[in-house]
Design a protein around this motif. Structure first.
Motif, mmCIF file in Angstrom:
data_model
loop_
_atom_site.group_PDB
_atom_site.id
_atom_site.type_symbol
_atom_site.label_atom_id
_atom_site.label_comp_id
_atom_site.label_asym_id
_atom_site.label_seq_id
_atom_site.Cartn_x
_atom_site.Cartn_y
_atom_site.Cartn_z
ATOM 1 N N VAL A 108 0.938 -1.109 0.067
ATOM 2 C CA VAL A 108 0.024 0.161 -0.030
ATOM 3 C C VAL A 108 0.929 1.339 -0.084
ATOM 4 C CG1 VAL A 108 -1.896 1.303 1.070
ATOM 5 C CG2 VAL A 108 -1.784 -1.223 1.462
ATOM 6 N N ILE A 109 0.620 1.945 -0.877
ATOM 7 C CA ILE A 109 1.732 3.435 -0.868
ATOM 8 C C ILE A 109 0.815 4.554 -0.556
ATOM 9 C CG2 ILE A 109 2.946 4.784 -2.627
ATOM 10 C CD1 ILE A 109 3.643 1.677 -2.440
ATOM 11 N N THR A 110 1.235 5.158 0.319
ATOM 12 C CA THR A 110 0.306 6.260 0.918
ATOM 13 C C THR A 110 1.002 7.656 0.451
ATOM 14 O OG1 THR A 110 1.771 6.573 3.011
ATOM 15 C CG2 THR A 110 0.011 4.880 2.984
ATOM 16 N N ASN A 111 0.076 8.698 0.627
ATOM 17 C CA ASN A 111 0.643 9.894 0.444
ATOM 18 C C ASN A 111 1.556 10.472 1.375
ATOM 19 O OD1 ASN A 111 -0.917 10.837 -2.129
ATOM 20 N ND2 ASN A 111 -2.574 10.194 -1.034
ATOM 21 N N TYR A 112 1.486 10.259 2.740
ATOM 22 C CA TYR A 112 2.309 10.960 3.881
ATOM 23 C C TYR A 112 2.654 9.977 4.889
ATOM 24 C CZ TYR A 112 1.084 15.503 1.587
ATOM 25 O OH TYR A 112 0.630 16.555 0.561
ATOM 26 N N GLN A 113 3.635 10.283 5.565
ATOM 27 C CA GLN A 113 4.004 9.367 6.693
ATOM 28 C C GLN A 113 2.894 8.733 7.388
ATOM 29 O OE1 GLN A 113 7.118 12.315 7.709
ATOM 30 N NE2 GLN A 113 8.563 11.006 6.423
ATOM 31 N N ASP A 114 2.316 9.888 8.076
ATOM 32 C CA ASP A 114 1.286 9.466 8.922
ATOM 33 C C ASP A 114 -0.001 8.599 8.420
ATOM 34 O OD1 ASP A 114 2.272 11.228 10.737
ATOM 35 O OD2 ASP A 114 0.615 12.941 10.449
ATOM 36 N N ASP A 115 -0.231 8.740 7.100
ATOM 37 C CA ASP A 115 -1.246 7.797 6.553
ATOM 38 C C ASP A 115 -0.627 6.635 6.634
ATOM 39 O OD1 ASP A 115 -2.296 10.239 5.548
ATOM 40 O OD2 ASP A 115 -1.375 10.279 3.540
ATOM 41 N N VAL A 116 0.316 6.140 6.538
ATOM 42 C CA VAL A 116 1.050 4.701 6.836
ATOM 43 C C VAL A 116 0.352 4.032 7.988
ATOM 44 C CG1 VAL A 116 2.807 3.216 7.356
ATOM 45 C CG2 VAL A 116 3.173 5.050 5.708
ATOM 46 N N TYR A 117 0.427 4.845 9.438
ATOM 47 C CA TYR A 117 -0.400 4.255 10.331
ATOM 48 C C TYR A 117 -1.682 4.384 10.345
ATOM 49 C CZ TYR A 117 4.579 4.443 11.353
ATOM 50 O OH TYR A 117 5.832 3.869 11.699
ATOM 51 N N THR A 118 -2.517 5.276 9.855
ATOM 52 C CA THR A 118 -3.899 5.270 9.491
ATOM 53 C C THR A 118 -4.341 4.446 8.870
ATOM 54 O OG1 THR A 118 -3.780 7.885 9.323
ATOM 55 C CG2 THR A 118 -5.824 6.671 8.728
#
Ligand code: GTP
Ligand code: MG
Length: 230
Positions: A108-118
């Motif tokens: 899963v590729i996310t936009n921002y670093q926080d998004d990884v944990y969301t």
């Protein structure tokens, strides 16, 4: 958002590859291997659907969708055999069942670093998902500079013969971390580049991993600032 099912070999291909590449002692377990691959493929489909559902939920209910894109894959037979050898495991079906958790994989590729944990939190909160293993290479990057959150989850798969749990490896990382990992992976598997150049590039990439981390963190701060304004 569409889950790209990259390199998802069909089971006939898996069967052919086992015939071609597996040593004779492994071929006696062929039907078990095929059944296990099929189970893992179903597990990837189950988790993939969960992520696609989260993606559409974010799309409708969140001002910001954490997911940039996703990819799914099944480990090909040659890399499975290579991994068993590398780990010094006996070449038999039980080694795979007990030790290899990444036959089915989703990135899963996310936009921002926080998004990884969301994304990780929202997936792991689901009652039929069990976390088997977690490695946070974002909080503790690898010496190479590699960053990513790795989860191994187990998911129930409903088959004609009953329900069986199967593992799926999920790698969650930002666009920057993914860009870095793709190039570093390319370098790792280049055999025709002189060793001194490989070493130089590897060192440069180590530095770029830190640079990218800072840039992504600063860009995330701007993004949050702008969100607070609106
Ligand atoms: P193996 O799967 O046997 O390697 O053991 P493991 O699951 O403990 O390994 P790890 O947690 O390191 O995750 C392995 C996967 O992460 C690899 O297949 C790669 O996709 C990715 N990975 C890990 N380290 C690196 C790295 O330094 N560079 C790149 N490009 N990818 C990496
Ligand atoms: Mg692994």
């Amino acid at each position: 958002m569409i889950l790209e099912r990259t390199n998802l070999p069909n089971l006939t291909q898996i069967q052919t590859d086992f015939g071609q590449f597996a040593p004779p002692e492994l071929r006696t377990d062929l039907s078990k291997f095929i059944s296990y691959y099929q189970l893992c493929q179903s597990a990837v489909n189950e988790v993939g659907t969960k992520l696609e559902n989260l993606d559409s939920d974010y799309q409708i209910h969140n001002a910001h969708n954490p997911i940039h894109h996703m990819e799914a894959r099944l480990k090909d037979v040659r890399s499975l055999l290579h991994k068993l050898e590398k780990k010094g495991l006996p070449l038999q079906f039980s080694s795979v069942q007990q030790n290899i958790y990444d036959i089915g994989g989703i990135r899963v590729i996310t936009n921002y670093q926080d998004d990884v944990y969301t994304v990780a939190d929202n997936l792991l909160a689901q009652s039929d998902i069990t976390l088997l293993r977690q490695k946070d290479y974002i909080k503790a990057p690898k010496p190479s500079g590699y960053r990513s959150l790795h989860l191994v989850v187990s998911v129930p798969v409903f088959q004609a013969s009953g329900v069986k749990d199967a593992p799926v490896e999920i790698q969650i990382r930002t666009v920057g971390m993914d860009m870095w990992a793709s190039l570093e992976h390319k370098l790792r598997y280049k055999t025709n580049v002189p060793a001194d150049r490989v070493a130089r590039y590897a060192q440069q990439l180590q530095g770029y991993a830190d640079d990218l981390d800072k840039i992504e963190s600063n860009m995330q701060a701007i993004f949050h600032d702008l969100e607070d304004e609106s």
